[in-house]
Design a protein around this motif. Structure first.
Motif, PDB file in Angstrom:
ATOM      1  N   SER A 253       4.138  49.602  10.378  1.00 32.78           N
ATOM      2  CA  SER A 253       3.260  48.665  11.082  1.00 32.78           C
ATOM      3  C   SER A 253       4.081  47.518  11.667  1.00 32.78           C
ATOM      4  O   SER A 253       4.934  46.939  10.986  1.00 32.78           O
ATOM      5  CB  SER A 253       2.199  48.093  10.130  1.00 32.78           C
ATOM      6  OG  SER A 253       1.456  49.133   9.529  1.00 32.78           O
TER       7      SER A 253
ATOM      8  N   THR B 248      -2.046  34.588  12.581  1.00 33.30           N
ATOM      9  CA  THR B 248      -2.511  35.606  13.524  1.00 33.30           C
ATOM     10  C   THR B 248      -1.752  36.909  13.346  1.00 33.30           C
ATOM     11  O   THR B 248      -2.335  38.006  13.388  1.00 33.30           O
ATOM     12  CB  THR B 248      -2.354  35.101  14.973  1.00 33.30           C
ATOM     13  OG1 THR B 248      -3.137  33.921  15.138  1.00 33.30           O
ATOM     14  CG2 THR B 248      -2.829  36.148  15.973  1.00 33.30           C
ATOM     15  N   ALA B 249      -0.432  36.802  13.134  1.00 31.31           N
ATOM     16  CA  ALA B 249       0.369  38.004  12.899  1.00 31.31           C
ATOM     17  C   ALA B 249      -0.106  38.742  11.656  1.00 31.31           C
ATOM     18  O   ALA B 249      -0.195  39.985  11.646  1.00 31.31           O
ATOM     19  CB  ALA B 249       1.840  37.621  12.764  1.00 31.31           C
TER      20      ALA B 249
ATOM     21  N   ALA C 224      -3.171  38.557  10.386  1.00 31.76           N
ATOM     22  CA  ALA C 224      -4.488  39.114  10.699  1.00 31.76           C
ATOM     23  C   ALA C 224      -4.350  40.440  11.440  1.00 31.76           C
ATOM     24  O   ALA C 224      -5.079  41.412  11.168  1.00 31.76           O
ATOM     25  CB  ALA C 224      -5.305  38.118  11.519  1.00 31.76           C
ATOM     26  N   ASP C 225      -3.407  40.491  12.391  1.00 31.26           N
ATOM     27  CA  ASP C 225      -3.168  41.738  13.113  1.00 31.26           C
ATOM     28  C   ASP C 225      -2.650  42.822  12.168  1.00 31.26           C
ATOM     29  O   ASP C 225      -3.063  43.991  12.245  1.00 31.26           O
ATOM     30  CB  ASP C 225      -2.170  41.511  14.244  1.00 31.26           C
ATOM     31  CG  ASP C 225      -2.732  40.647  15.361  1.00 31.26           C
ATOM     32  OD1 ASP C 225      -3.985  40.515  15.439  1.00 31.26           O
ATOM     33  OD2 ASP C 225      -1.941  40.094  16.139  1.00 31.26           O
TER      34      ASP C 225
ATOM     35  N   GLY D 150      -5.293  44.213  10.043  1.00 31.07           N
ATOM     36  CA  GLY D 150      -6.196  45.086  10.785  1.00 31.07           C
ATOM     37  C   GLY D 150      -5.765  46.536  10.706  1.00 31.07           C
ATOM     38  O   GLY D 150      -6.565  47.450  10.949  1.00 31.07           O
TER      39      GLY D 150
END
Length: 369
Positions: free
Chosen positions: A239, A279-280, A282-283, A286
């Motif tokens: 990922s 944010t990184a 959170a991505d 996901g």
């Protein structure tokens, strides 16, 4: 239980130097009148030195029937690197090897738990101060989502420090955290009460990183953590994950919390790093359930070599900047010293981090204990 714990203090503290202050008479008096119907009736514990007595983590443990024996050592005030303990006359030692540090700053907590003196001890974590000593000493250290454990002065300006526990078992640490969780008048920003979660069985999607900066974990440490994933039957997902260095951001936020002057540009840059790394994550979350890393870049360093090894907790402090839940559990040994794996989960999903940690954990037996 309290008398047995005090006997173990008498045996181990002259060797390990984990006690800051001892209140044996007070512990005996509390034990004599404890209500045995309470959830933690008679459970002995240590309080991290310089923790305010009004702290919800303390008042709620007392209300649940737990018995404080006194306070545990931490790093000296003003030290740049906090991965050691000091009792006023000597360094706190690691029970696995007396030439090594137990980590810090919750040094005495980890040493006492690893030696079997108490099942749990309180601590605080602003840059890995629960997870680093847990890793060095082969026990469990849990930093919940920011706000999981209420603070006596409310959430700090920068929000780096999270209260929590070091313990010999994952379940003990989870139980104690559940007991002290929930809103408090001293911390209106704290999260709702946290019912003790069950550990899920997966299957889990896991990302793994041995580095979050140019400095990776030692190859032997990396190999032990990777082996723990393989033994648990966890296949690591490939990922993408863009992570900004947090050194300057953490320092600016730490200075802000300490009331020291911080240039507006430094605060703005720190907030930007926090936002972009959040944010990184959170991505990443996901695509996967949790992120696993080694807890520390190496096994325990010398008991007085903290300044030379300031980077050892590099994999920890970024998650204080973002506020994500993170837990360290023992997964093996390198040269006879414990190795910890860190499991990080999305905000509010402490249960995910704990579930994967339960699969990875390899309880370690201290030689000669």
């Amino acid at each position: 239980m309290v008398e047995e714990a005090l006997d173990r203090v008498a045996h181990w503290d002259p060797v390990l130097h984990f006690i800051d202050t001892l209140d044996a008479d007070g512990a005996r008096a509390r034990a004599a009148r404890v209500d045995l119907r309470l959830p933690l009736a008679g459970v002995p514990f240590l309080i991290k030195a310089r923790t305010p007595v009004r702290s919800p983590i303390i008042t709620r443990l007392l209300a649940a029937g737990a018995i404080p024996l006194g306070t545990s050592t931490r790093a000296r005030p003003g030290a740049v690197s906090q991965t050691f303990g000091w009792n006023g006359t000597d360094y706190t030692r690691n029970p696995w090897d007396l030439s090594r540090s137990p980590g810090g700053s919750s040094a005495g907590a980890a040493a006492a738990v690893a030696a079997g003196v108490v099942p749990i001890a309180t601590g605080g974590d602003s840059a890995g101060s629960l997870r680093i000593p847990a890793s060095f000493c082969g026990v469990v250290g849990f930093k919940g989502t920011a706000g999981r454990v209420p603070r006596p002065d409310g959430r700090s300006l920068a929000g780096l420090t999270i209260g929590g526990f070091i313990g010999g078992s994952l379940r003990d640490v989870v139980t104690a955290t559940s007991v002290v969780s929930g809103p408090d008048r001293l911390d209106p920003g704290s999260l709702p009460a946290w019912p003790e979660p069950e550990f899920g069985a997966g299957p889990w999607k896991v990302a793994y990183r041995s580095a979050l900066s140019p400095k990776p974990a030692d190859s032997a440490v990396d190999a032990v953590v990777r082996a723990s994933l393989a033994t648990a039957g966890i296949v690591v997902q490939d990922s993408a994950f863009d992570w900004l260095p947090v050194d300057d951001a953490w320092q600016a936020l730490r200075d802000l919390d300490a009331g020291q002057p911080v240039a507006p540009a430094a605060v703005s840059a720190a907030v930007d790093v926090r936002s972009r790394n959040s944010t990184a994550l959170a991505d990443l979350f996901g695509a996967v359930d949790v992120l696993v890393t080694p807890t520390t870049l190496s096994v325990a360093h010398g008991y007085d070599q903290h300044e030379e090894n300031i980077i050892v907790g590099d994999l920890c402090w970024g998650f204080n900047v973002t506020g994500h839940p993170a837990v360290s559990v023992p997964v093996g040994l390198v040269d006879g010293l414990p190795v910890g794996a860190q499991v990080v989960a999305p905000h509010g999903r402490d249960d995910l981090a704990l579930s994967v940690a339960a699969m990875l954990m390899k309880p370690l037996s201290l030689p000669g204990r």
